[in-house]
Design a protein around this motif. Structure first.
Motif, PDB file in Angstrom:
ATOM      1  N   ARG A 306      21.073  12.077   8.117  1.00  0.00           N
ATOM      2  CA  ARG A 306      20.459  11.088   7.478  1.00  0.00           C
ATOM      3  C   ARG A 306      18.996  10.905   7.832  1.00  0.00           C
ATOM      4  N   ASN A 307      18.626  11.191   8.976  1.00  0.00           N
ATOM      5  CA  ASN A 307      17.317  11.023   9.476  1.00  0.00           C
ATOM      6  C   ASN A 307      16.513  12.239   9.339  1.00  0.00           C
ATOM      7  N   HIS A 308      16.936  13.524   9.286  1.00  0.00           N
ATOM      8  CA  HIS A 308      16.120  14.539   9.319  1.00  0.00           C
ATOM      9  C   HIS A 308      16.146  15.472   8.101  1.00  0.00           C
ATOM     10  N   LEU A 309      16.907  15.124   7.134  1.00  0.00           N
ATOM     11  CA  LEU A 309      17.090  15.976   5.832  1.00  0.00           C
ATOM     12  C   LEU A 309      16.012  15.156   5.017  1.00  0.00           C
ATOM     13  N   LYS A 310      14.893  15.550   4.747  1.00  0.00           N
ATOM     14  CA  LYS A 310      14.003  14.779   3.915  1.00  0.00           C
ATOM     15  C   LYS A 310      14.609  15.137   2.384  1.00  0.00           C
ATOM     16  N   ALA A 311      15.447  14.770   1.766  1.00  0.00           N
ATOM     17  CA  ALA A 311      15.960  14.686   0.475  1.00  0.00           C
ATOM     18  C   ALA A 311      16.789  13.648   0.027  1.00  0.00           C
ATOM     19  N   ASP A 312      16.656  13.262  -0.920  1.00  0.00           N
ATOM     20  CA  ASP A 312      17.457  12.436  -1.727  1.00  0.00           C
ATOM     21  C   ASP A 312      19.082  13.167  -1.762  1.00  0.00           C
ATOM     22  N   GLU A 313      19.088  14.080  -2.427  1.00  0.00           N
ATOM     23  CA  GLU A 313      20.319  15.009  -2.648  1.00  0.00           C
ATOM     24  C   GLU A 313      20.251  16.414  -1.967  1.00  0.00           C
ATOM     25  N   ALA A 314      21.183  16.696  -1.292  1.00  0.00           N
ATOM     26  CA  ALA A 314      20.951  18.148  -0.617  1.00  0.00           C
ATOM     27  C   ALA A 314      22.540  18.704  -0.080  1.00  0.00           C
ATOM     28  N   ILE A 315      22.514  19.846  -0.227  1.00  0.00           N
ATOM     29  CA  ILE A 315      23.765  20.514   0.567  1.00  0.00           C
ATOM     30  C   ILE A 315      23.025  21.757   1.296  1.00  0.00           C
ATOM     31  N   VAL A 316      23.342  21.681   2.664  1.00  0.00           N
ATOM     32  CA  VAL A 316      22.775  22.798   3.656  1.00  0.00           C
ATOM     33  C   VAL A 316      24.012  23.265   4.321  1.00  0.00           C
ATOM     34  N   GLU A 317      23.735  24.211   4.984  1.00  0.00           N
ATOM     35  CA  GLU A 317      24.948  24.962   5.758  1.00  0.00           C
ATOM     36  C   GLU A 317      24.170  25.063   7.270  1.00  0.00           C
TER      37      GLU A 317
END
Length: 610
Positions: A306-317
């Motif tokens: 929540r705090n460190h992914l600077k995106a509204d929508e994202a999928i990371v692995e």
């Protein structure tokens, strides 16, 4: 009754299951499914696919399982057929199949009931439909809490009472989780391609949609309702897991670089849990490699995303790895198992903290990054991650040189990783969801030797503690004795195994031996916060002996550019009875390494291997 108008008799499904049981040819199996799908209304094809798969919904949805054990099922069968539970159990034992027992008992009970009145001969049995069966089974699964057992029994008994003998057999097997028809996803996709895609040539398009949207029922419904063009348009969807890309394995670094086209990213293969992290606004989901929803196990990772992914929508692995916050050392995969077992997750967070090492970006703010090359994905990942110690990018280098690959591999091993992943960077280096191929290659060579005995090592340095160990020493630099050169060569940095009282006493124990600079008899590449004269001996155990480019013990003896180290070392006790020269020698460690070396090329963690 369902609000859906379209429906079909569940007997058609039971007939297909029975015929499939009697055949061994996959071609015949596909043909039977093609026939079934021809008769299936598009509105309910998702439910038919789920029933064929032996489930009510994809596992990743985190919805309840049916939750009916054998005893409850026996009660439901007894209630539906008017016999005792002992009779059901006895017949099931003799047949070895509770489904067949239900079928036989239904045949007998139907015969008995038809003999009661003349009217029953002319009565038509109410035909069970797919929707009726599916929705009843959903109600069974959703019945939770107090009184739920009775509700489950009544619902199942009612369903079995309405079922034909053949239908009862497969309903019971479905509830048991033993459908026994052996229809795989590939066969279902072949049948769907034949019916709705014009032939098996459409299969890759259906498979890609399924790999991006791991719900075969949903993909089937899109295909049946909207056609192949709609399937081509399927994109990743936040909240629905993508089937992970998988790696091949090789042990020759030269061959690996050749396979990936020369130039490659080499990144740490961490000993943790592979995780696919989805973010939509403040909502975060975490899925495992097997697409299980593991969000509840990692509320701390949810907060980090929540705090460190600077995106509204994202999928990371990435990889979730346990670590010791006081030493910074990574811990083995087994430590994460406590997260699965602990009921109080908040205490588990404190006891078993984790770091997240991200390595890929699959989707960002409406854009499908699975079709982009790895350099593009990595560059964008670097942009959207606000890096902190607990949430960062996996350690990696870019190289086309074998010696750099080998050196980085040994560094990874010495820092607690399992090995390295070598990833292609060329124009075809897209994210191949659900596919194992040569774009990613694991390098996990037999440079590890299982450690079955303790060793006695000498303290030559100390590191300041972090967190709870702030103001104390949190780890020690340990060395073996080289009796040929009369020097002490570093083996490992140990921060685990100490009790609080051990740590409290460390400053006092070390004080007489502390130095401003390295002792002339110490050979070290690693720089501790404080140097210590080689005088104190401690007993150490670890997971395994391995090779390291960082440590100097027997450097060059096993491999030209590496020494021997201990992976996951742990302090056992002080050995005041031993002088530094009585410590385990460098040659003894070489001998232990060579004698106990075990080939691990074929060893994997089944649930977490990339």
């Amino acid at each position: 009754m369902s609000s859906r108008q379209a429906d079909m008799p569940v007997g058609l499904l039971a007939d297909v299951f029975e015929r499939i049981e009697a055949i061994t040819s996959r071609t015949q199996m596909t043909a039977l499914l093609v026939g079934l799908f021809k008769q299936t209304p598009p509105e309910i094809i998702d439910r038919v696919v789920y029933l064929i798969q032996g489930r009510l919904w994809p596992d990743w949805k985190g919805l309840p399982e049916i939750g009916v054990g054998e005893k409850l099922l026996v009660k439901a069968i007894a209630l539906a057929t008017g016999v005792t539970e002992a009779s059901v159990e006895g017949l099931s034992k003799s047949l070895g199949d509770l489904g067949k027992a239900a079928e036989q008992l239904k045949s007998k009970s139907t015969g008995r009931s038809q003999g009661v009145t003349l009217l029953s001969y002319t009565q038509q049995r109410t035909e069970l439909t797919v929707n009726r069966v599916y929705e009843t089974l959903v109600r069974v699964a959703m019945a939770q809490g107090e009184g739920s057992k009775d509700i489950k029994i009544r619902l199942l008994a009612g369903l079995l009472k309405e079922a034909s003998p053949k239908e009862a057999k497969f309903i019971v097997r479905f509830v048991e989780g033993r459908l026994r028809v052996g229809i795989g996803e590939a066969t279902i996709m072949d049948a769907l391609a034949t019916i709705y895609g014009g032939g098996v040539a459409a299969r890759p398009l259906i498979e890609r949609a399924y790999n991006l949207r791991a719900d075969l029922g949903e993909v089937a419904k899109i295909l049946a309702s909207k056609g192949l063009e709609a399937v081509k348009e399927v994109r990743p969807e936040v909240g629905t897991p993508i089937r992970p890309m998988l790696a091949e394995r090789l042990s020759d670094p030269g061959e690996i670089l050749e396979k990936v086209g020369g130039d490659a990213f080499i990144e740490y293969k961490y000993d943790g849990e592979r995780a696919q992290i989805h973010k939509k606004g403040d909502k975060v989901w975490i899925f495992s490699r097997r697409l299980e929803n593991i969000t509840q196990q990692y509320p701390d990772v949810v907060e980090l995303a929540r705090n460190h992914l600077k995106a509204d929508e994202a999928i990371v692995e990435g990889e979730i790895v346990a670590y010791d916050p006081e030493t910074g050392e990574l811990k083995p995969f087994q430590e994460l198992m406590h997260r699965k077992r602990k009921h109080d997750i908040h205490s588990a967070i404190k006891e078993y903290p984790v770091k997240v090492f991200l390595f890929d970006l699959l989707y960002l703010n409406g854009h499908d990054y699975t079709v982009e090359t790895l350099p593009v994905r990595r560059s964008k990942l670097e942009e959207v991650v606000d890096k902190v110690e607990e949430f960062t990018i996996a350690e990696y280098i870019r190289t086309n040189k074998v010696d750099e690959l080998e050196k980085f591999f040994l560094k990874a091993i010495s820092e607690g990783a399992e090995g390295v992943m070598v990833k292609a960077l060329h124009g075809d280096s897209i994210y191949q969801a659900g596919t194992r191929g040569w774009l990613w290659i694991k390098f996990k060579r037999d440079y590890r030797s299982e450690m079955v005995d303790t060793v006695d090592l000498v303290v030559v340095g100390a590191f300041h503690g972090k967190g709870r160990r702030g103001g104390k020493y949190g780890a020690l630099l340990m060395a073996a004795y080289n009796d040929e050169k009369d020097v002490f060569e570093t083996v490992c940095k140990v921060g685990s195994g100490f009790k609080d009282e051990d740590l409290d006493k460390l400053p006092e124990i070390l004080k007489p031996y502390m130095r401003d600079r390295r002792h002339p008899r110490v050979v070290a590449n690693m720089e501790p916060d404080v140097w210590v004269e080689p005088a104190l001996v401690a007993e150490i155990i670890g997971a395994e002996l391995t090779l390291s480019p960082v440590h100097t013990c027997a450097y060059g003896k096993v491999k030209s550019d590496a020494g021997i180290s201990i992976r996951f070392p742990r302090f056992i006790r002080w050995r005041p009875d031993k002088s530094p020269e009585d410590a385990t020698t460098s040659n003894e460690l070489v001998e232990m390494y060579q004698q106990q070396l075990k080939k691990i090329t074929g060893e994997t963690k089944p649930s977490e291997e990339a």
